[in-house]
Design a protein around this motif. Structure first.
Motif, PDB file in Angstrom:
ATOM      1  N   THR A  12       0.849  -1.196   0.000  1.00 31.21           N
ATOM      2  CA  THR A  12       0.000   0.000   0.000  1.00 31.21           C
ATOM      3  C   THR A  12       0.879   1.239   0.000  1.00 31.21           C
ATOM      4  O   THR A  12       2.055   1.187   0.360  1.00 31.21           O
ATOM      5  CB  THR A  12      -0.946   0.023   1.219  1.00 31.21           C
ATOM      6  OG1 THR A  12      -0.160  -0.003   2.399  1.00 31.21           O
ATOM      7  CG2 THR A  12      -1.900  -1.160   1.188  1.00 31.21           C
ATOM      8  N   THR A  14       0.605   5.926  -0.388  1.00 32.31           N
ATOM      9  CA  THR A  14      -0.090   7.178  -0.685  1.00 32.31           C
ATOM     10  C   THR A  14       0.919   8.050  -1.421  1.00 32.31           C
ATOM     11  O   THR A  14       2.047   8.219  -0.955  1.00 32.31           O
ATOM     12  CB  THR A  14      -0.546   7.884   0.603  1.00 32.31           C
ATOM     13  OG1 THR A  14      -1.416   7.009   1.327  1.00 32.31           O
ATOM     14  CG2 THR A  14      -1.295   9.173   0.277  1.00 32.31           C
ATOM     15  N   ASP A  28      -4.189  15.792  -6.018  1.00 34.15           N
ATOM     16  CA  ASP A  28      -4.806  15.030  -4.937  1.00 34.15           C
ATOM     17  C   ASP A  28      -3.781  14.061  -4.378  1.00 34.15           C
ATOM     18  O   ASP A  28      -2.696  13.891  -4.944  1.00 34.15           O
ATOM     19  CB  ASP A  28      -6.030  14.267  -5.458  1.00 34.15           C
ATOM     20  CG  ASP A  28      -7.064  14.007  -4.373  1.00 34.15           C
ATOM     21  OD1 ASP A  28      -6.742  14.158  -3.172  1.00 34.15           O
ATOM     22  OD2 ASP A  28      -8.204  13.641  -4.716  1.00 34.15           O
ATOM     23  N   GLU A  29      -4.133  13.428  -3.271  1.00 34.21           N
ATOM     24  CA  GLU A  29      -3.352  12.323  -2.721  1.00 34.21           C
ATOM     25  C   GLU A  29      -4.040  11.043  -3.164  1.00 34.21           C
ATOM     26  O   GLU A  29      -5.270  10.926  -3.058  1.00 34.21           O
ATOM     27  CB  GLU A  29      -3.327  12.387  -1.189  1.00 34.21           C
ATOM     28  CG  GLU A  29      -2.553  13.567  -0.640  1.00 34.21           C
ATOM     29  CD  GLU A  29      -1.048  13.370  -0.744  1.00 34.21           C
ATOM     30  OE1 GLU A  29      -0.570  12.269  -0.423  1.00 34.21           O
ATOM     31  OE2 GLU A  29      -0.351  14.316  -1.154  1.00 34.21           O
ATOM     32  N   TYR A  30      -3.272  10.082  -3.660  1.00 33.10           N
ATOM     33  CA  TYR A  30      -3.817   8.810  -4.124  1.00 33.10           C
ATOM     34  C   TYR A  30      -3.353   7.716  -3.171  1.00 33.10           C
ATOM     35  O   TYR A  30      -2.156   7.483  -3.026  1.00 33.10           O
ATOM     36  CB  TYR A  30      -3.393   8.535  -5.569  1.00 33.10           C
ATOM     37  CG  TYR A  30      -4.093   9.473  -6.518  1.00 33.10           C
ATOM     38  CD1 TYR A  30      -5.277   9.087  -7.141  1.00 33.10           C
ATOM     39  CD2 TYR A  30      -3.604  10.751  -6.751  1.00 33.10           C
ATOM     40  CE1 TYR A  30      -5.948   9.970  -7.987  1.00 33.10           C
ATOM     41  CE2 TYR A  30      -4.266  11.635  -7.596  1.00 33.10           C
ATOM     42  CZ  TYR A  30      -5.434  11.233  -8.200  1.00 33.10           C
ATOM     43  OH  TYR A  30      -6.113  12.103  -9.036  1.00 33.10           O
ATOM     44  N   ASP A  31      -4.324   7.102  -2.499  1.00 34.04           N
ATOM     45  CA  ASP A  31      -4.063   6.106  -1.469  1.00 34.04           C
ATOM     46  C   ASP A  31      -4.591   4.759  -1.958  1.00 34.04           C
ATOM     47  O   ASP A  31      -5.794   4.598  -2.146  1.00 34.04           O
ATOM     48  CB  ASP A  31      -4.772   6.536  -0.182  1.00 34.04           C
ATOM     49  CG  ASP A  31      -4.582   5.569   0.961  1.00 34.04           C
ATOM     50  OD1 ASP A  31      -3.878   4.542   0.808  1.00 34.04           O
ATOM     51  OD2 ASP A  31      -5.155   5.841   2.041  1.00 34.04           O
ATOM     52  N   SER A  33      -4.923   1.936  -0.495  1.00 36.72           N
ATOM     53  CA  SER A  33      -5.832   1.227   0.414  1.00 36.72           C
ATOM     54  C   SER A  33      -7.259   1.763   0.334  1.00 36.72           C
ATOM     55  O   SER A  33      -8.214   1.048   0.648  1.00 36.72           O
ATOM     56  CB  SER A  33      -5.307   1.268   1.852  1.00 36.72           C
ATOM     57  OG  SER A  33      -5.176   2.594   2.293  1.00 36.72           O
ATOM     58  N   SER A  34      -7.430   2.997  -0.128  1.00 34.82           N
ATOM     59  CA  SER A  34      -8.786   3.546  -0.258  1.00 34.82           C
ATOM     60  C   SER A  34      -9.508   2.988  -1.489  1.00 34.82           C
ATOM     61  O   SER A  34     -10.698   3.239  -1.680  1.00 34.82           O
ATOM     62  CB  SER A  34      -8.751   5.077  -0.313  1.00 34.82           C
ATOM     63  OG  SER A  34      -8.225   5.505  -1.553  1.00 34.82           O
ATOM     64  N   GLU A  35      -8.783   2.243  -2.324  1.00 36.56           N
ATOM     65  CA  GLU A  35      -9.391   1.676  -3.540  1.00 36.56           C
ATOM     66  C   GLU A  35      -9.858   0.231  -3.342  1.00 36.56           C
ATOM     67  O   GLU A  35     -10.284  -0.406  -4.308  1.00 36.56           O
ATOM     68  CB  GLU A  35      -8.399   1.747  -4.705  1.00 36.56           C
ATOM     69  CG  GLU A  35      -8.035   3.160  -5.105  1.00 36.56           C
ATOM     70  CD  GLU A  35      -9.227   3.977  -5.585  1.00 36.56           C
ATOM     71  OE1 GLU A  35     -10.063   3.460  -6.337  1.00 36.56           O
ATOM     72  OE2 GLU A  35      -9.317   5.151  -5.188  1.00 36.56           O
ATOM     73  N   ASP A 101       6.266   9.747  -7.749  1.00 34.79           N
ATOM     74  CA  ASP A 101       7.054   9.035  -6.742  1.00 34.79           C
ATOM     75  C   ASP A 101       8.489   9.568  -6.788  1.00 34.79           C
ATOM     76  O   ASP A 101       9.423   8.859  -7.143  1.00 34.79           O
ATOM     77  CB  ASP A 101       7.004   7.523  -7.015  1.00 34.79           C
ATOM     78  CG  ASP A 101       7.695   6.696  -5.934  1.00 34.79           C
ATOM     79  OD1 ASP A 101       7.955   7.239  -4.833  1.00 34.79           O
ATOM     80  OD2 ASP A 101       7.988   5.514  -6.196  1.00 34.79           O
TER      81      ASP A 101
END
Length: 159
Positions: A12, A14, A28-31, A33-35, A101
């Motif tokens: 995982t 972010t 935005d922040e892309y996480d 685990s939120s998917e 990244d």
């Protein structure tokens, strides 16, 4: 780190990312685990606006509606900063998120760092359960899996 095997939990993370839609950039922040509950296609690519990367991501853009119809999201990941991503997205009409990244931490976590070239061109299909369901890791980075190949793997998850 080693490359996550099919059947293993996806590392995982972010990351900051941006998307250009209707001419407007949104950061935005892309996480990951939120998917959970959705299929995620992670496309690691070495550089914005390079010939092979442009061909690869444009081919995925052409299939984006198909991926969306299958409930899958596509995220591009590379070490360039968001401003570089924005220029690339605008120049290539990309409308899916490009994640930055810059520290290389996610590239390392996925085991796709390559000395001298930065990263191996790689695609991971992560199932709705957060598990790696398919992967393609390039050796030199000139070849990439076609969108149809990825779509077939996503179809296996939803059938």
């Amino acid at each position: 780190m080693s490359i996550p095997e099919v059947g293993e939990s996806a590392p995982t993370f972010t990351l900051p990312g941006m998307i250009v839609r209707d001419g407007v950039r949104t950061d935005d922040e892309y996480d990951l685990s939120s998917e959970i509950g959705r299929t995620v296609v992670l496309a690691f690519y070495p550089g914005d606006a390079t010939a092979v990367c442009t061909a690869q991501l444009c081919s995925y853009q052409a299939e984006l509606d198909e991926f969306d119809d299958l409930g899958a999201v596509v995220w591009g990941v590379s070490p360039q900063a968001l401003d570089s991503h924005e220029t690339f997205a605008r120049g290539s009409s990309l409308t899916f998120p490009l994640l930055s990244d810059t520290s290389g931490s996610v590239i390392r976590d996925y085991g796709v760092r390559a000395p001298g070239i930065g990263l191996r061109r790689s695609v991971f299909v992560i199932g709705p359960d957060g598990v790696v369901r398919w992967r393609h890791v390039g050796l030199v980075g000139l070849r990439f899996p076609k969108a149809e190949t990825i779509r077939a793997q996503i179809e296996l998850l939803v059938s």
